[in-house]
Scaffold this motif. Sequence first.
Motif, mmCIF file in Angstrom:
data_model
loop_
_atom_site.group_PDB
_atom_site.id
_atom_site.type_symbol
_atom_site.label_atom_id
_atom_site.label_comp_id
_atom_site.label_asym_id
_atom_site.label_seq_id
_atom_site.Cartn_x
_atom_site.Cartn_y
_atom_site.Cartn_z
ATOM 1 N N VAL A 111 -14.794 -5.033 21.781
ATOM 2 C CA VAL A 111 -14.344 -3.744 21.251
ATOM 3 C C VAL A 111 -13.269 -3.216 22.196
ATOM 4 O O VAL A 111 -13.561 -2.836 23.326
ATOM 5 C CB VAL A 111 -15.512 -2.755 21.155
ATOM 6 N N VAL A 112 -12.031 -3.243 21.733
ATOM 7 C CA VAL A 112 -10.902 -2.851 22.575
ATOM 8 C C VAL A 112 -10.220 -1.648 21.943
ATOM 9 O O VAL A 112 -9.800 -1.696 20.781
ATOM 10 C CB VAL A 112 -9.903 -4.022 22.721
ATOM 11 N N ALA A 113 -10.118 -0.570 22.712
ATOM 12 C CA ALA A 113 -9.497 0.648 22.171
ATOM 13 C C ALA A 113 -8.049 0.377 21.798
ATOM 14 O O ALA A 113 -7.355 -0.410 22.460
ATOM 15 C CB ALA A 113 -9.572 1.771 23.205
ATOM 16 N N GLU A 114 -7.590 1.072 20.771
ATOM 17 C CA GLU A 114 -6.228 0.823 20.279
ATOM 18 C C GLU A 114 -5.182 1.087 21.343
ATOM 19 O O GLU A 114 -4.156 0.416 21.394
ATOM 20 C CB GLU A 114 -5.943 1.717 19.064
ATOM 21 N N ASP A 115 -5.425 2.082 22.163
ATOM 22 C CA ASP A 115 -4.411 2.437 23.145
ATOM 23 C C ASP A 115 -4.663 1.812 24.514
ATOM 24 O O ASP A 115 -4.046 2.208 25.495
ATOM 25 C CB ASP A 115 -4.289 3.958 23.255
ATOM 26 N N ALA A 116 -5.577 0.871 24.601
ATOM 27 C CA ALA A 116 -5.700 0.100 25.836
ATOM 28 C C ALA A 116 -4.496 -0.829 25.931
ATOM 29 O O ALA A 116 -3.975 -1.280 24.910
ATOM 30 C CB ALA A 116 -6.995 -0.709 25.831
ATOM 31 N N LEU A 123 -7.896 -12.760 28.951
ATOM 32 C CA LEU A 123 -9.094 -13.157 28.214
ATOM 33 C C LEU A 123 -10.044 -11.969 28.171
ATOM 34 O O LEU A 123 -10.450 -11.447 29.216
ATOM 35 C CB LEU A 123 -9.795 -14.324 28.924
ATOM 36 N N ILE A 124 -10.414 -11.558 26.965
ATOM 37 C CA ILE A 124 -11.445 -10.527 26.795
ATOM 38 C C ILE A 124 -12.614 -11.224 26.122
ATOM 39 O O ILE A 124 -12.530 -11.622 24.966
ATOM 40 C CB ILE A 124 -10.948 -9.351 25.923
ATOM 41 N N GLY A 125 -13.713 -11.393 26.846
ATOM 42 C CA GLY A 125 -14.840 -12.193 26.368
ATOM 43 C C GLY A 125 -15.625 -11.510 25.270
ATOM 44 O O GLY A 125 -15.403 -10.343 24.941
ATOM 45 N N PRO A 126 -16.582 -12.245 24.695
ATOM 46 C CA PRO A 126 -17.394 -11.681 23.625
ATOM 47 C C PRO A 126 -18.097 -10.409 24.081
ATOM 48 O O PRO A 126 -18.593 -10.325 25.207
ATOM 49 C CB PRO A 126 -18.402 -12.792 23.313
ATOM 50 N N GLN A 127 -18.134 -9.444 23.183
ATOM 51 C CA GLN A 127 -18.864 -8.198 23.404
ATOM 52 C C GLN A 127 -18.428 -7.399 24.617
ATOM 53 O O GLN A 127 -19.155 -6.510 25.076
ATOM 54 C CB GLN A 127 -20.368 -8.463 23.452
ATOM 55 N N ALA A 128 -17.274 -7.706 25.151
ATOM 56 C CA ALA A 128 -16.714 -6.815 26.157
ATOM 57 C C ALA A 128 -16.257 -5.526 25.486
ATOM 58 O O ALA A 128 -15.983 -5.498 24.279
ATOM 59 C CB ALA A 128 -15.544 -7.485 26.863
ATOM 60 N N VAL A 129 -16.196 -4.448 26.268
ATOM 61 C CA VAL A 129 -15.741 -3.155 25.761
ATOM 62 C C VAL A 129 -14.623 -2.654 26.671
ATOM 63 O O VAL A 129 -14.807 -2.567 27.889
ATOM 64 C CB VAL A 129 -16.900 -2.130 25.746
ATOM 65 N N ILE A 130 -13.478 -2.365 26.082
ATOM 66 C CA ILE A 130 -12.341 -1.826 26.827
ATOM 67 C C ILE A 130 -12.023 -0.466 26.212
ATOM 68 O O ILE A 130 -11.623 -0.396 25.052
ATOM 69 C CB ILE A 130 -11.104 -2.746 26.728
ATOM 70 N N GLU A 131 -12.183 0.583 26.991
ATOM 71 C CA GLU A 131 -12.036 1.925 26.420
ATOM 72 C C GLU A 131 -10.586 2.412 26.445
ATOM 73 O O GLU A 131 -9.702 1.792 27.042
ATOM 74 C CB GLU A 131 -12.941 2.898 27.170
ATOM 75 N N SER A 132 -10.436 3.573 25.866
ATOM 76 C CA SER A 132 -9.126 4.183 25.663
ATOM 77 C C SER A 132 -8.360 4.359 26.975
ATOM 78 O O SER A 132 -8.892 4.840 27.968
ATOM 79 C CB SER A 132 -9.343 5.548 25.008
ATOM 80 N N GLY A 133 -7.098 3.955 26.944
ATOM 81 C CA GLY A 133 -6.234 4.184 28.098
ATOM 82 C C GLY A 133 -6.396 3.174 29.213
ATOM 83 O O GLY A 133 -5.671 3.241 30.220
ATOM 84 N N ALA A 134 -7.329 2.234 29.079
ATOM 85 C CA ALA A 134 -7.499 1.224 30.133
ATOM 86 C C ALA A 134 -6.279 0.310 30.165
ATOM 87 O O ALA A 134 -5.649 0.055 29.130
ATOM 88 C CB ALA A 134 -8.766 0.413 29.892
ATOM 89 N N ARG A 135 -5.945 -0.180 31.356
ATOM 90 C CA ARG A 135 -4.807 -1.087 31.509
ATOM 91 C C ARG A 135 -5.283 -2.375 32.172
ATOM 92 O O ARG A 135 -5.779 -2.357 33.300
ATOM 93 C CB ARG A 135 -3.730 -0.409 32.342
ATOM 94 N N ILE A 136 -5.086 -3.471 31.471
ATOM 95 C CA ILE A 136 -5.581 -4.772 31.894
ATOM 96 C C ILE A 136 -4.369 -5.639 32.219
ATOM 97 O O ILE A 136 -3.575 -5.934 31.329
ATOM 98 C CB ILE A 136 -6.410 -5.430 30.762
ATOM 99 N N GLY A 137 -4.227 -6.050 33.478
ATOM 100 C CA GLY A 137 -3.032 -6.770 33.914
ATOM 101 C C GLY A 137 -2.934 -8.195 33.390
ATOM 102 O O GLY A 137 -3.874 -8.737 32.790
#
Lengths: 351, 351, 351
Positions: A111-116, A123-137
């Motif tokens: 589940v990855v927020a639209e504005d992440a 790689l975003i694994g199964p059932q990971a959660v990335i919330e709003s505004g997060a920045r993943i390099g």
Amino acid sequence: MKPAPATLGELIAALGGDLFGAPETRIERIAPLDVADAASISFLANPKYQAQLASTAAACVIVAPAAADAARARGAAIVTPDPYRYFARLTQWWAGRVRPAAATGVHPSAVVAEDAVLGDGVLIGPQAVIESGARIGDGVQIGAGSFVGRNAQIGAGTRLAPRVVVSFDCQIGERCIVHSGAVIGADGFGFAPSPEGYVKIEQLGAVRIGNDVEIGANTCIDRGALGDTVLEDGVKLDNLIQIAHNVHIGRHTAIAGCTAIAGSTRIGAYCTIAGAANIVGHLTIADKVHVSACTLITRSISEPGLYTGVYPFEDNASWEKNAATLRRLHQLRDRVRTLEAAPHSNKTPAP
Amino acid sequence: MKPAPATLGELIAALGGDLFGAPETRIERIAPLDVADAASISFLANPKYQAQLASTAAACVIVAPAAADAARARGAAIVTPDPYRYFARLTQWWAGRVRPAAATGVHPSAVVAEDAVLGDGVLIGPQAVIESGARIGDGVQIGAGSFVGRNAQIGAGTRLAPRVVVSFDCQIGERCIVHSGAVIGADGFGFAPSPEGYVKIEQLGAVRIGNDVEIGANTCIDRGALGDTVLEDGVKLDNLIQIAHNVHIGRHTAIAGCTAIAGSTRIGAYCTIAGAANIVGHLTIADKVHVSACTLITRSISEPGLYTGVYPFEDNASWEKNAATLRRLHQLRDRVRTLEAAPHSNKTPAP
Amino acid sequence: MKPAPATLGELIAALGGDLFGAPETRIERIAPLDVADAASISFLANPKYQAQLASTAAACVIVAPAAADAARARGAAIVTPDPYRYFARLTQWWAGRVRPAAATGVHPSAVVAEDAVLGDGVLIGPQAVIESGARIGDGVQIGAGSFVGRNAQIGAGTRLAPRVVVSFDCQIGERCIVHSGAVIGADGFGFAPSPEGYVKIEQLGAVRIGNDVEIGANTCIDRGALGDTVLEDGVKLDNLIQIAHNVHIGRHTAIAGCTAIAGSTRIGAYCTIAGAANIVGHLTIADKVHVSACTLITRSISEPGLYTGVYPFEDNASWEKNAATLRRLHQLRDRVRTLEAAPHSNKTPAP
């Protein structure tokens, strides 16, 4: 570890070092000297084990120049100034051969927020959660079921194992490794007493972690109360460690498992803190301080060195006798003082 | 923490207190006295830091009446009987301004049993699991990936952070906070020895937690063997704490990180237990007992007070000499006794 | 625990033992002697509680032959050679009655790799992740949100609670129980120092766990550096334990909560290690060694027995006096030596 045959020649081509022996020699595993077989490469990092050189079955041994002759007398050798570091690099090279390359992409169950913001090759694994505004390099791996909270940042090349929690607003630098169950950014433990019970102090800071930091399984790093909790570059934390709010840990300090650092303590650079040690809050610990296992540090330390405070263990019966005496130690000192002060004693009491 | 400008007037309107200074003064952050700048509000809770009043750059300082004159002499001040509690309330007010209000609703990826009962205004985060018969009170927030087992109950207004486990039949009261990785209701550690190995004792009790309890990250509270493990109202637990089966903790007791309480021990109300302390099983600890860090409590305590048992740390060389002597302490006592009994000694041996 | 009425006759039919009393007597719960009511069954395992036999309200008491007469004089009794083991088996039988049978099947929200191998009667809970090549034995239960990595193996009848992590290549035997938050197979803590900071030693081994092992909540067992970390059959680990890389724990050894075992240490069979104990690395501990709570073991132990090293706790004022003296203990010894050597002393100094 599955065997992944390599030749000494391939190994030297990748890692350098001076090879004495046949480059086509085939290596199937890395093993300690006393366990190595004829398909193993081993290493001699500590001169006190040099006697094992004569008896090891290893096909090749990584040694320092001082042990080169002894090593060559028994078979193939790689000579390098720092055999332990060479061994470390060898394990990295080996892991790259025997382990599959990390996949990339976002698993459909995540589940990855639209504005992440996701970098390249993530790689975003199964059932990971990335919330709003997060920045993943770029090149970050987020393990299965890990959680990255609102506005958190994960630097390029960092890897979160499965089931890691990085809370909102926290920052992790580049090339870090965070092991399963670690919790970064839970609330620090802060309350004001009142007649009706404790009043919670909201923890308004976050956690800032530098580059090349490793954080062990189920370790906790609390967010700061007002400012941030900070780990500088190169810090290494083992499992089940507690880092309280507003602690600051200097670069390249390493801390072994089950240690706790209480709130607002500042630890210098290049320190080593052994397992199950504890440091109370609001202290300042200098650079290059080394703390023994199970030692409680109760005041600031301004000089480098090794510090210890451990009750030596004994068989239980001996312990019981000594511990009972310890409970009356102050009285024993008074009794010695009395003896020293006796008129027929011509000894000057010790200070 | 992002700046969220407020005026002193808004702050007083929300929290009370006597303001000496201009209500339109703009505050952007909360900071300790020594870090505060001209856009900060700070506080003086401990009189020993009163000297910092003269040098702080804070726009406003929260002080007790005794420090009111000194505070007013340097700038704006809020005077209140308990500045630390006022500060705590201020952090809560501030957090309410800078943090987004919690969403409500059940995330589509959550798995909620058909017969689970959800109150009004509940948030069930992504990938949370709510099992059959669970009851979730009004306004509860269940973080991403948290698990609430069969027939468990979560009271109104309680918040579970991401990745919390509440096992079947366990109960949590109202307005509690449970941080990530906490495990409530795993089996207590109970086995009967037998010639073929240990026979498991099924843990037939559960965990009952009162209101206004906070539980830290990766803390474990085991379910009871026959009866329940109980935490009364207002208990505060830090991170990585182990509460074994059938422990009972009295109201408003606070326990710092990495402490372990062994099975069936009963701890009173209003106790404080510092970090990495340990209390063995089947003891009774009175109300208002305070235990120092790293202290092992081995027998029941019936009187309030502070209790300590810590080997004082030293530089390692000094420790080695003292520890070696400690191993022969009982002999040393016998040697003193021999000296005291010598015929030319006119001193009466101490008891 | 909900009541699940059973008669003594049903109980005897299931568990054996000699019943003295009416088989139709109805039992609603299991309770300790001092809490039991007329619908309870209780047990007397420790002769020091025998006085409670006279006062308990229990409908029936499980006792050893030596207490049979006393038990029968007050009501129904089950006589069995080992009442505590009988009680353990009773809890298992009772749990089987009051708890729903585990479901089977793969929850639709779980992510199971196509080439993972699932045995018969397996339960894969919601949001569990089973990676490629993993092998899950017959009757295994994988709790909600648990993770089983690449090529890991879980033996028949083993149960993972929610949110367990089993990393790639690790093996768990049959009939094991792993509690929530446990992390099996995170990297061991290994680095080679270099002028530019620590160089990671990739942990190329895994974790191998035997049969009938129980692992507590949030406990960590790291993968080996070259070889494996090994737990033999019947090992029992409590919560929040740290088992470092390449540790080997012998069969039927039990370890209480918050203990840490450092790298490469080998612990024998049938040991018991109390809570918050610590054992440093590279040691060998014999079979049947017992370590007291909070004790640090710093050298190998070759003889069975009980070993202790704990600073005895006191009220804080007494501790301060004794601890201050302890810091000068070596000097105190020298002062005693001086007194012994005085010319008017006719005593031979102790060795």
